[in-house]
Design an enzyme around this catalytic site. Sequence first.
Site, PDB file in Angstrom:
ATOM      1  N   SER A  71      34.193  63.013   8.116  1.00 56.08           N
ATOM      2  CA  SER A  71      33.901  61.800   8.862  1.00 56.08           C
ATOM      3  C   SER A  71      34.944  60.702   8.605  1.00 56.08           C
ATOM      4  O   SER A  71      36.084  60.812   9.036  1.00 56.08           O
ATOM      5  CB  SER A  71      32.488  61.320   8.528  1.00 56.08           C
ATOM      6  OG  SER A  71      32.026  60.406   9.477  1.00 56.08           O
ATOM      7  N   ASP A  82      49.202  61.069  11.560  1.00 55.25           N
ATOM      8  CA  ASP A  82      49.787  60.927  12.894  1.00 55.25           C
ATOM      9  C   ASP A  82      50.876  59.866  12.929  1.00 55.25           C
ATOM     10  O   ASP A  82      51.857  59.993  13.659  1.00 55.25           O
ATOM     11  CB  ASP A  82      48.703  60.582  13.913  1.00 55.25           C
ATOM     12  CG  ASP A  82      47.980  61.823  14.428  1.00 55.25           C
ATOM     13  OD1 ASP A  82      48.233  62.919  13.889  1.00 55.25           O
ATOM     14  OD2 ASP A  82      47.174  61.694  15.373  1.00 55.25           O
ATOM     15  N   LYS A  96      33.871  66.778  10.776  1.00 56.62           N
ATOM     16  CA  LYS A  96      32.782  65.948  11.298  1.00 56.62           C
ATOM     17  C   LYS A  96      33.406  64.854  12.164  1.00 56.62           C
ATOM     18  O   LYS A  96      33.751  63.792  11.693  1.00 56.62           O
ATOM     19  CB  LYS A  96      31.979  65.350  10.147  1.00 56.62           C
ATOM     20  CG  LYS A  96      30.937  64.314  10.554  1.00 56.62           C
ATOM     21  CD  LYS A  96      29.847  64.920  11.431  1.00 56.62           C
ATOM     22  CE  LYS A  96      28.734  63.894  11.683  1.00 56.62           C
ATOM     23  NZ  LYS A  96      29.176  62.738  12.481  1.00 56.62           N
TER      24      LYS A  96
END
Length: 219
Positions: A71, A82, A96
């Site tokens: 999560s 990224d 998740k």
Amino acid sequence: MLNAAIGVSAAFLPKNAVVVTTDGRTSDSKRELVARSEDYLLSRESDYLRELSELAKSVPMVVLVNAGSASASEIVAGALQDHQRAVVMGTQTFGKGSVQTILPLKNNTAIKLTTARYYTPKGRSIQAKGIEPDFLVTDTPGGDLVARIREVDLTQHLSNDRESEFKAKEGETLAPEQESIKPIVFGAEDDHQLNQALNHLKGKPVQVSKPQETAFSGK
């Protein structure tokens, strides 16, 4: 949870850098959350990053993850990865990546609905996939101590809508009886993953694990 993930990411990313996006069937589920106080502060909360040193934006970083990373921690790892702000090291995260909305009902009851999915700044879906580390490094040089369950292993899990789901590598085996395994003490001298992270930061070779070493082999 989401505010905390954005706040942690904002501590290390340039202002207004995209941290995570959400997307679902309705227009209000389509959101872009960025590294700014409006997106990570709760109401009436003072900006806890205001006095943070600018060194936090450039200091070399390694993010350690495993199947227990889920999560919010996956949002942070995906954002830093990224934006090439940090190297992610460890094993595949839990996966998740769904957004739940609680709708109040009568008689002090409510229903929780899955209304959207989380995506990294480059558009990768976290759900049932998780974050793939830049360096695969298991718990020990011989593999992981236990075969961990991920989102994709759960019955009737929400699928990943942008790529084929991650599956456990063939040949994984359960770990030996727990009594025969020396538990990991995080931060100890023999913390294998931490030592490999330090190697990377020092410019030394990283001992990368092989895919079949995802369960402890005793070697």
